[in-house]
Structures are given as structure tokens and as C-alpha cells.
Design a protein around this motif. Sequence first.
Motif, mmCIF file in Angstrom:
data_model
loop_
_atom_site.group_PDB
_atom_site.id
_atom_site.type_symbol
_atom_site.label_atom_id
_atom_site.label_comp_id
_atom_site.label_asym_id
_atom_site.label_seq_id
_atom_site.Cartn_x
_atom_site.Cartn_y
_atom_site.Cartn_z
ATOM 1 N N ASP A 142 -52.178 38.268 36.891
ATOM 2 C CA ASP A 142 -52.752 37.060 37.492
ATOM 3 C C ASP A 142 -51.856 36.454 38.562
ATOM 4 O O ASP A 142 -52.344 35.751 39.446
ATOM 5 C CB ASP A 142 -53.043 36.021 36.407
ATOM 6 N N ARG A 143 -50.552 36.654 38.437
ATOM 7 C CA ARG A 143 -49.558 36.175 39.394
ATOM 8 C C ARG A 143 -49.645 34.661 39.648
ATOM 9 O O ARG A 143 -49.785 34.226 40.786
ATOM 10 C CB ARG A 143 -49.670 36.925 40.720
ATOM 11 N N PRO A 144 -49.613 33.835 38.596
ATOM 12 C CA PRO A 144 -49.566 32.383 38.839
ATOM 13 C C PRO A 144 -48.261 31.949 39.482
ATOM 14 O O PRO A 144 -48.197 30.902 40.124
ATOM 15 C CB PRO A 144 -49.724 31.790 37.437
ATOM 16 N N PHE A 145 -47.213 32.729 39.300
ATOM 17 C CA PHE A 145 -45.937 32.465 39.959
ATOM 18 C C PHE A 145 -45.166 33.773 40.035
ATOM 19 O O PHE A 145 -45.506 34.771 39.387
ATOM 20 C CB PHE A 145 -45.121 31.396 39.205
ATOM 21 N N ALA A 146 -44.144 33.768 40.869
ATOM 22 C CA ALA A 146 -43.302 34.948 41.056
ATOM 23 C C ALA A 146 -41.844 34.496 41.051
ATOM 24 O O ALA A 146 -41.551 33.293 41.049
ATOM 25 C CB ALA A 146 -43.648 35.657 42.369
ATOM 26 N N GLU A 147 -40.949 35.459 41.032
ATOM 27 C CA GLU A 147 -39.526 35.135 41.053
ATOM 28 C C GLU A 147 -39.188 34.383 42.341
ATOM 29 O O GLU A 147 -39.588 34.783 43.427
ATOM 30 C CB GLU A 147 -38.696 36.402 40.945
ATOM 31 N N GLY A 148 -38.455 33.277 42.190
ATOM 32 C CA GLY A 148 -38.112 32.439 43.331
ATOM 33 C C GLY A 148 -39.014 31.244 43.517
ATOM 34 O O GLY A 148 -38.700 30.348 44.306
ATOM 35 N N ASP A 149 -40.155 31.183 42.796
ATOM 36 C CA ASP A 149 -41.084 30.062 42.930
ATOM 37 C C ASP A 149 -40.594 28.850 42.133
ATOM 38 O O ASP A 149 -39.935 28.980 41.107
ATOM 39 C CB ASP A 149 -42.477 30.455 42.438
ATOM 40 N N TRP A 150 -40.969 27.681 42.626
ATOM 41 C CA TRP A 150 -40.713 26.429 41.921
ATOM 42 C C TRP A 150 -41.950 26.124 41.074
ATOM 43 O O TRP A 150 -43.057 26.013 41.594
ATOM 44 C CB TRP A 150 -40.441 25.333 42.945
ATOM 45 N N VAL A 151 -41.761 26.038 39.761
ATOM 46 C CA VAL A 151 -42.879 25.787 38.852
ATOM 47 C C VAL A 151 -42.563 24.576 37.988
ATOM 48 O O VAL A 151 -41.399 24.229 37.766
ATOM 49 C CB VAL A 151 -43.170 27.008 37.953
ATOM 50 N N ASP B 98 -47.513 19.699 30.614
ATOM 51 C CA ASP B 98 -47.682 19.800 29.159
ATOM 52 C C ASP B 98 -46.342 19.791 28.432
ATOM 53 O O ASP B 98 -46.231 19.278 27.323
ATOM 54 C CB ASP B 98 -48.453 21.069 28.802
ATOM 55 N N ARG B 99 -45.333 20.375 29.062
ATOM 56 C CA ARG B 99 -43.991 20.415 28.477
ATOM 57 C C ARG B 99 -42.972 20.113 29.556
ATOM 58 O O ARG B 99 -43.270 20.138 30.733
ATOM 59 C CB ARG B 99 -43.703 21.783 27.837
ATOM 60 N N GLU B 100 -41.753 19.871 29.138
ATOM 61 C CA GLU B 100 -40.704 19.550 30.096
ATOM 62 C C GLU B 100 -40.166 20.851 30.699
ATOM 63 O O GLU B 100 -39.050 21.292 30.416
ATOM 64 C CB GLU B 100 -39.585 18.757 29.420
ATOM 65 N N ILE B 101 -40.979 21.468 31.531
ATOM 66 C CA ILE B 101 -40.606 22.712 32.197
ATOM 67 C C ILE B 101 -40.696 22.479 33.699
ATOM 68 O O ILE B 101 -41.772 22.177 34.219
ATOM 69 C CB ILE B 101 -41.534 23.871 31.783
ATOM 70 N N GLU B 102 -39.589 22.574 34.375
ATOM 71 C CA GLU B 102 -39.579 22.464 35.834
ATOM 72 C C GLU B 102 -38.311 23.119 36.354
ATOM 73 O O GLU B 102 -37.218 22.875 35.849
ATOM 74 C CB GLU B 102 -39.647 21.009 36.301
ATOM 75 N N GLY B 103 -38.478 23.960 37.363
ATOM 76 C CA GLY B 103 -37.326 24.627 37.955
ATOM 77 C C GLY B 103 -37.760 25.831 38.767
ATOM 78 O O GLY B 103 -38.943 26.007 39.086
ATOM 79 N N THR B 104 -36.794 26.669 39.090
ATOM 80 C CA THR B 104 -37.021 27.858 39.908
ATOM 81 C C THR B 104 -37.018 29.094 39.015
ATOM 82 O O THR B 104 -36.104 29.280 38.208
ATOM 83 C CB THR B 104 -35.922 28.001 40.977
ATOM 84 N N VAL B 105 -38.034 29.928 39.157
ATOM 85 C CA VAL B 105 -38.149 31.137 38.348
ATOM 86 C C VAL B 105 -37.097 32.143 38.811
ATOM 87 O O VAL B 105 -37.066 32.536 39.982
ATOM 88 C CB VAL B 105 -39.556 31.756 38.466
ATOM 89 N N GLU B 106 -36.233 32.546 37.895
ATOM 90 C CA GLU B 106 -35.187 33.513 38.221
ATOM 91 C C GLU B 106 -35.595 34.937 37.870
ATOM 92 O O GLU B 106 -35.323 35.868 38.620
ATOM 93 C CB GLU B 106 -33.880 33.156 37.501
ATOM 94 N N VAL C 240 -46.108 31.413 25.828
ATOM 95 C CA VAL C 240 -46.329 29.987 26.043
ATOM 96 C C VAL C 240 -47.216 29.740 27.250
ATOM 97 O O VAL C 240 -48.028 28.819 27.279
ATOM 98 C CB VAL C 240 -44.972 29.268 26.195
ATOM 99 N N PHE C 241 -47.098 30.590 28.279
ATOM 100 C CA PHE C 241 -47.819 30.360 29.523
ATOM 101 C C PHE C 241 -49.326 30.565 29.372
ATOM 102 O O PHE C 241 -50.088 30.151 30.245
ATOM 103 C CB PHE C 241 -47.275 31.270 30.623
ATOM 104 N N SER C 242 -49.750 31.195 28.292
ATOM 105 C CA SER C 242 -51.191 31.364 28.080
ATOM 106 C C SER C 242 -51.856 30.072 27.620
ATOM 107 O O SER C 242 -53.082 29.954 27.663
ATOM 108 C CB SER C 242 -51.444 32.469 27.048
ATOM 109 N N THR C 243 -51.072 29.104 27.172
ATOM 110 C CA THR C 243 -51.622 27.828 26.704
ATOM 111 C C THR C 243 -51.160 26.646 27.547
ATOM 112 O O THR C 243 -51.505 25.507 27.239
ATOM 113 C CB THR C 243 -51.216 27.586 25.243
ATOM 114 N N LEU C 244 -50.394 26.894 28.595
ATOM 115 C CA LEU C 244 -49.863 25.820 29.428
ATOM 116 C C LEU C 244 -50.617 25.711 30.743
ATOM 117 O O LEU C 244 -51.141 26.702 31.262
ATOM 118 C CB LEU C 244 -48.383 26.056 29.744
ATOM 119 N N THR C 245 -50.655 24.503 31.279
ATOM 120 C CA THR C 245 -51.098 24.283 32.653
ATOM 121 C C THR C 245 -49.858 24.300 33.534
ATOM 122 O O THR C 245 -48.983 23.430 33.404
ATOM 123 C CB THR C 245 -51.830 22.940 32.791
ATOM 124 N N VAL C 246 -49.754 25.306 34.386
ATOM 125 C CA VAL C 246 -48.564 25.499 35.216
ATOM 126 C C VAL C 246 -48.894 25.152 36.654
ATOM 127 O O VAL C 246 -49.870 25.653 37.217
ATOM 128 C CB VAL C 246 -48.039 26.949 35.113
#
Length: 360
Positions: A191-200, A204-212, A235-241
Amino acid sequence: MESLSSLGDVFDAKGVYVFAIVTTTLVVRFAAKFVFDRLAKQLERTHNLYDDAVLDAARKPIGWAIWAFGILFAAEVAGQDSESELFDYIDPIRDVVAIVLLAWFAVRFIRFVEGHIAEYERTAMDKATLAALSKLLRASVLITALLMALQSVGVPITGVLAFGGVGGLAVGFAARDLLANFFGALMIFLDRPFAEGDWVRSADREIEGTVEQIGWRMTSIRTFDQRPLYVPNSVFSTLTVENPSRMRNRRIYEIVGVRYDDVEVVKDIVDDIRRMLEDHPEMETETRTLIVNLLSFGPSSLDIMIYTFTKTTDWVKFHGIKEDVMLKVADIVAGHGADFAFPTQTVHVETPPPAEPDPR
């Protein structure tokens, strides 16, 4: 004596054959190296991914194949008329070696294509999807090679597959979380909702940063205060990212309040702010909405709404542009002799009626 003499002649003949085979193997090996070097020079003139991949992948497997088959052929010649059971394993060994070398070639080919496709293809390739496909293909090659090798040495594949089916059920119940993370990673790669280097980030949870890194079990995220955050892929199957890295523009949304005493110049202020934003080189006004209007009569101010988008999505540059816009708005307000409103209250005090004269 004659039998010993004939036996010696046989050993001498076999020795000559074995020596000739080993020597021929050595010559063929050096000849193959010479051919590969010449081919490499010829292929440097072309810009094709797959012929370079075939050449690079075939170098070592073919070199080892020449040595392995040469030595096995020499052993087969030396073991003719021998009663030792050791020489009976030459054919199965030859089959296993062929399977291993073919699998090695396939794995090297896949790894070369994965590592160099960006140098040959003009179109942008998603690294995460490419890495996932490469891992799946290599795993398929290795599993197939293992099953073929087992078949070659006499182990029935049907029994292995049946055992694998029963064992797979047991492992599946014991490792549900591991399988959930695996399929979660597979969905991320597809699905590619994000890739390495993206800011996500996720509300729903305290998740924020750059995908390494996106692994098969977890995704590594570096928060903005430089803390590593490891999130299981399930976790990403139940989260709104949310993926701010893929935003097209950044929005400026401000409410500017001026005094009620400046009501006569509010229209001019609004028109000048709109004109300033239309002429600003960093504002995207052709494809995005631009709104500058008197919004409402506030409790202590006339509220002007500013709604516009910048061309850049860079976080640091955006704030510099926003600062420039706000300072220009302040200059426009001051240029019309107006001022910004502060929260105020007006208290009306009624004058008491005059006291009636005392009738006494």
C-alpha cells in the motif's frame, strides 16, 4: 606378476586421465576468467541493467562450477571399478552442487538488480517496495533450492511438505504476533502509506517522527527529539497514519482583529492584504484557495480571516515565509492608520436621578 603389471597400467592410465581432467579444469577456469573480463569491457559501452546483472551474477558461480564439476569428474574417473561406496555419492553431490550454484546465481542476480536499478532506470523506484520484492524473491529461490536438493539426495518432498503443513499450523498458533507483524509489513510494502525518510504521525497514539527503516517485524522511527521509536508493523493496520512529507502545500490560517474605531478603513486593509498575497512569490494562488475577508464582528474587534497556501512544504522555510507575511500584514494595518484590537470592555454608568427636596 602379469596381473600386478596390468593393475599398474590401469592405475597409470587413470592417473593420466585424472591429471588431464584437473589440468583441463584449470585451463577452462582461466579461459572463463579471460572471457568474463572481455565481456565486462564490452558491456561497459552499453547502459543495460540486465546484461550487467547476468555478468556480475554469473562470475563466481560459473568459476566454482568449473572447479566443482572438474573435480567430481576426476573423482568419478578415479573411482571406476572401485568397490568403495563413497564414489556412489558422486551423482547426488553433482546434482546438489548444480542446484546450489543455480540458486547462488539467482540470488546474486536479484541482489544486483535491487542495488543498481536506480542507476539504470529513469523512473523513480520506491525503495521499500523494491526491498520487499527482493527479499520475497530471494526467499522463494532459497526454499525452492532446498526442496530440490532434498529430492536429489533421496528425501521425499511430499513428506517434507506434509510435515511443514502440520508444523506450520503449530508455529502459526505459537507465533501469531510475529505473523501479524509480517503481514503488516507486507501491507506497508504494497500500500505504501509511507516510505523510509518520510515524516509520519498518528493522532491515535503518540507516534511522530522520521521513518528510518521498515523491517519485517517492526518499523523504526526517529522522533524529533532524536529518540528511537520501534513500532510493531501490526499496529499500523489499526492506526490512522498521517504522512506530512507528501503534502503538496502548507497552509497559513490566521485571524487578524482590528479596532472598531477603524471600521472605515477595514475594506482597504482587506484589499491590500489580498493583493499582497496574490503578488507574493512564495504563495500558491493559482491552484489553491486564497481567502481574505472580514469574517465577523468580534466582542472587541473586527476579525479578518487570512487563508492561503505556500508553495513550499519545508517546515523551516514555511515559518520564514509565514513570518514575512505576518509582518507585511502589520505594515498594511499600520499604513492605514489603524491598529490591532485588544480585549476591551465598555462600562456604561447611568447618572442617578436628582434627589427630591425634603418637604419639611
